[in-house]
Motif scaffolding. Structure first.
Motif, PDB file in Angstrom:
ATOM      1  N   TRP A 280      -8.431   0.295   0.386  1.00 51.39           N
ATOM      2  CA  TRP A 280      -7.572  -0.166   1.475  1.00 51.39           C
ATOM      3  C   TRP A 280      -8.275  -0.100   2.825  1.00 51.39           C
TER       4      TRP A 280
ATOM      5  N   GLN B  92      -7.899   8.899   0.167  1.00 52.13           N
ATOM      6  CA  GLN B  92      -7.260   8.077  -0.859  1.00 52.13           C
ATOM      7  C   GLN B  92      -7.306   6.598  -0.492  1.00 52.13           C
TER       8      GLN B  92
ATOM      9  N   ILE C 291       1.833   5.073  -2.022  1.00 50.65           N
ATOM     10  CA  ILE C 291       1.387   6.130  -2.927  1.00 50.65           C
ATOM     11  C   ILE C 291       2.594   6.976  -3.290  1.00 50.65           C
TER      12      ILE C 291
ATOM     13  N   ASN D 100      -8.950   3.704  -2.763  1.00 50.59           N
ATOM     14  CA  ASN D 100      -8.161   2.552  -3.205  1.00 50.59           C
ATOM     15  C   ASN D 100      -8.704   1.220  -2.691  1.00 50.59           C
TER      16      ASN D 100
ATOM     17  N   MET E 139       0.538   6.915  -9.293  1.00 51.94           N
ATOM     18  CA  MET E 139      -0.370   7.481  -8.307  1.00 51.94           C
ATOM     19  C   MET E 139       0.410   8.496  -7.482  1.00 51.94           C
TER      20      MET E 139
ATOM     21  N   TRP F 261       0.865  -1.181   0.000  1.00 54.26           N
ATOM     22  CA  TRP F 261       0.000   0.000   0.000  1.00 54.26           C
ATOM     23  C   TRP F 261       0.903   1.233   0.000  1.00 54.26           C
TER      24      TRP F 261
END
Length: 315
Positions: free
Chosen positions: A96, A90, A29, A94, A197, A27
């Motif tokens: 998550w 975010q 970004i 996503n 991203m 995970w």
């Protein structure tokens, strides 16, 4: 009814902690790992959005005041409240956050307490880069008399002098000097995609820089993400390439941006393209260069004859 001197921790009450996903390295970004530290949560009013990156040592509290060192994270940033909100949005986008909730259900934890403002002031409060994690060898314990053995759990404590630093660090077994064994961590995997991203911080810098450049170069051709470059400014005689890194440490910005700028700036020139314009490379960060950083940049410019500059765009 007597109140307990040390009430049960969040994890004992609800079956998990917000730190559980701190090292979930799939995970990420824009190269950033986002997570939660309880010590930062408890000090949020003073450390939120602090303008310096810090090195953080993580340890576990074990019986008889034993402290087992887990990892050191270099150049960790404490997020501002607005950063926390943006990155949580975010995480939701996503999928998550939904995965976090599923993880909690699997261990019979209380999902309703995830991000509960009665317990946490932002469920994501720090960010760092995976390559800045240094793992201590298994079974590395603080020795008798070390400062860390006097500390309580979940606190964000500042080391004020060398005598308070972990002995294992002072012995140069770990830290910025490297380590003898291989890191103990799972392989890192990033799924491929057509683009990249970007973090909220990166986007804020890009938008602000774009406005500044439009004012400075009113007659230039200015574009974002042209040939993967964050911002390109083109005039009849010059091509200026801006590569943004949202790190707080300017030296890190230079290190991470330089390779990309060299490729963006000179790969096509080496094939005979863009040769009618001079090329300028600009690394963009959030903080101004320190005197040491300035000396380093000047050395790069002179030693390698690089058309390299640095620009600070605070957010």
């Amino acid at each position: 009814m007597l109140e307990l001197a040390n009430p049960p921790s969040f994890s004992r009450r609800f079956g998990y902690g917000h730190e559980e996903w701190l090292f979930r390295f799939d995970w990420q970004i824009d190269g950033w790992q986002y997570g939660f530290l309880q010590g930062v949560n408890d000090s949020r009013s003073t450390v939120a959005g602090m303008d310096e990156a810090v090195d953080v040592t993580l340890y576990t509290c074990e019986p008889e005041s034993q402290r087992r060192y887990v990892a050191k994270i270099l150049d960790l940033e404490c997020l501002s409240y607005s950063q926390s909100e943006a990155i949580q949005a975010q995480f939701v986008a996503n999928g998550w956050l939904a995965e976090m909730q599923n993880d909690i259900v699997k261990v019979d934890g209380d999902v309703s307490k995830l991000g509960d403002p009665d317990w946490v002031n932002g469920m994501i409060n720090v960010r760092f880069r995976q390559e800045n994690v240094r793992w201590y060898p298994a079974g590395t314990y603080a020795e008798e008399g070390e400062y860390v053995r006097s500390l309580q759990r979940y606190q964000f404590n500042r080391i004020k002098n060398a005598s308070q630093a972990p002995l294992v660090d002072r012995a140069h077994l770990l830290g910025r000097n490297g380590r003898a064994d291989a890191p103990n961590q799972n392989p890192f995997f990033r799924s491929g995609s057509a683009g990249k991203m970007c973090s909220p911080e990166h986007c804020l810098i890009q938008a602000k820089l774009l406005d500044e450049l439009k004012y400075e170069y009113p007659n230039a051709d200015i574009s974002c993400e042209k040939d993967f470059v964050d911002i390109t400014v083109e005039t009849p005689n010059e091509r200026i390439l801006f590569e943004i890194k949202s790190d707080l440490v300017p030296r890190t910005v230079l290190r991470m941006a330089l390779g990309q700028l060299l490729e963006y700036g000179f790969y096509y020139i080496s094939r005979g393209l863009h040769s009618n314009r001079t090329t300028q490379l600009v690394a963009v960060g959030r903080k101004p260069l320190t005197p040491d950083d300035q000396a380093y940049l000047k050395y790069l410019q002179q030693k390698f004859n690089l058309p390299l500059e640095y620009r600070a765009v605070p957010i």
